[in-house]
Motif scaffolding. Structure first.
Motif, short mmCIF file in Angstrom:
data_model
loop_
_atom_site.label_atom_id
_atom_site.label_comp_id
_atom_site.label_asym_id
_atom_site.label_seq_id
_atom_site.Cartn_x
_atom_site.Cartn_y
_atom_site.Cartn_z
N SER A 1 6.77 7.99 5.69
CA SER A 1 5.78 7.46 5.02
C SER A 1 5.10 8.16 3.71
O SER A 1 4.67 9.13 4.06
CB SER A 1 4.83 6.43 5.76
OG SER A 1 4.01 5.54 4.86
N SER A 2 4.70 7.44 2.74
CA SER A 2 3.99 8.11 1.69
C SER A 2 2.73 8.23 1.98
O SER A 2 1.69 9.21 1.46
CB SER A 2 3.92 7.34 0.35
OG SER A 2 3.64 5.99 0.56
N THR A 3 2.08 7.78 3.22
CA THR A 3 0.95 7.91 3.71
C THR A 3 0.67 9.01 4.67
O THR A 3 -0.30 9.43 5.23
CB THR A 3 0.22 6.69 4.37
OG1 THR A 3 1.14 6.71 5.44
CG2 THR A 3 0.20 5.55 3.43
N ARG B 1 0.78 -1.22 0.02
CA ARG B 1 0.03 0.01 -0.03
C ARG B 1 0.87 1.30 0.07
O ARG B 1 0.19 2.26 -0.23
CB ARG B 1 -0.82 0.18 1.03
CG ARG B 1 -1.84 -1.07 1.08
CD ARG B 1 -2.91 -1.11 2.27
NE ARG B 1 -3.87 -2.05 2.27
CZ ARG B 1 -4.54 -2.22 3.26
NH1 ARG B 1 -4.41 -1.75 4.42
NH2 ARG B 1 -5.52 -3.20 3.21
N SER B 2 2.16 1.30 0.33
CA SER B 2 2.72 2.53 0.58
C SER B 2 4.49 2.32 0.48
O SER B 2 4.89 0.90 0.26
CB SER B 2 2.45 3.19 1.85
OG SER B 2 2.92 2.35 2.97
N SER C 1 8.26 3.88 2.22
CA SER C 1 8.69 4.80 3.50
C SER C 1 10.16 4.88 3.12
O SER C 1 10.97 4.13 2.63
CB SER C 1 8.54 4.27 4.68
OG SER C 1 8.87 3.08 5.02
#
Length: 68
Positions: free
Chosen positions: A39-41, A22-23, A25
């Motif tokens: 993280s990209s989130t 899902r992501s 980092s």
């Protein structure tokens, strides 16, 4: 049992790129000091190993544009 995908690459000494389903980092820091992860989130984590079976972690989440 669900299957998961997680991969970690060392891109420079003390810098890791972590990828999962899902992501992604970036983690910086060495084994003796604190580690910082972004993280990209939008999650930011600071963690540190303490002597013995102890560890410390602080996680915060940044607000993205459009989120309330």
């Amino acid at each position: 049992m669900p299957l998961t995908f997680r991969k970690s690459f060392r891109i420079l000494p003390g810098v890791r790129l972590n990828i999962n389903k899902r992501s992604w980092s970036i983690t910086t820091g060495s084994g003796n000091g604190p580690r910082y992860t972004r993280s990209s989130t939008g999650r930011r984590t600071t963690s540190m190993d303490l002597p013995g079976p102890f560890g410390w972690r602080r996680t915060s989440r940044t607000r993205r544009d459009g989120e309330h």
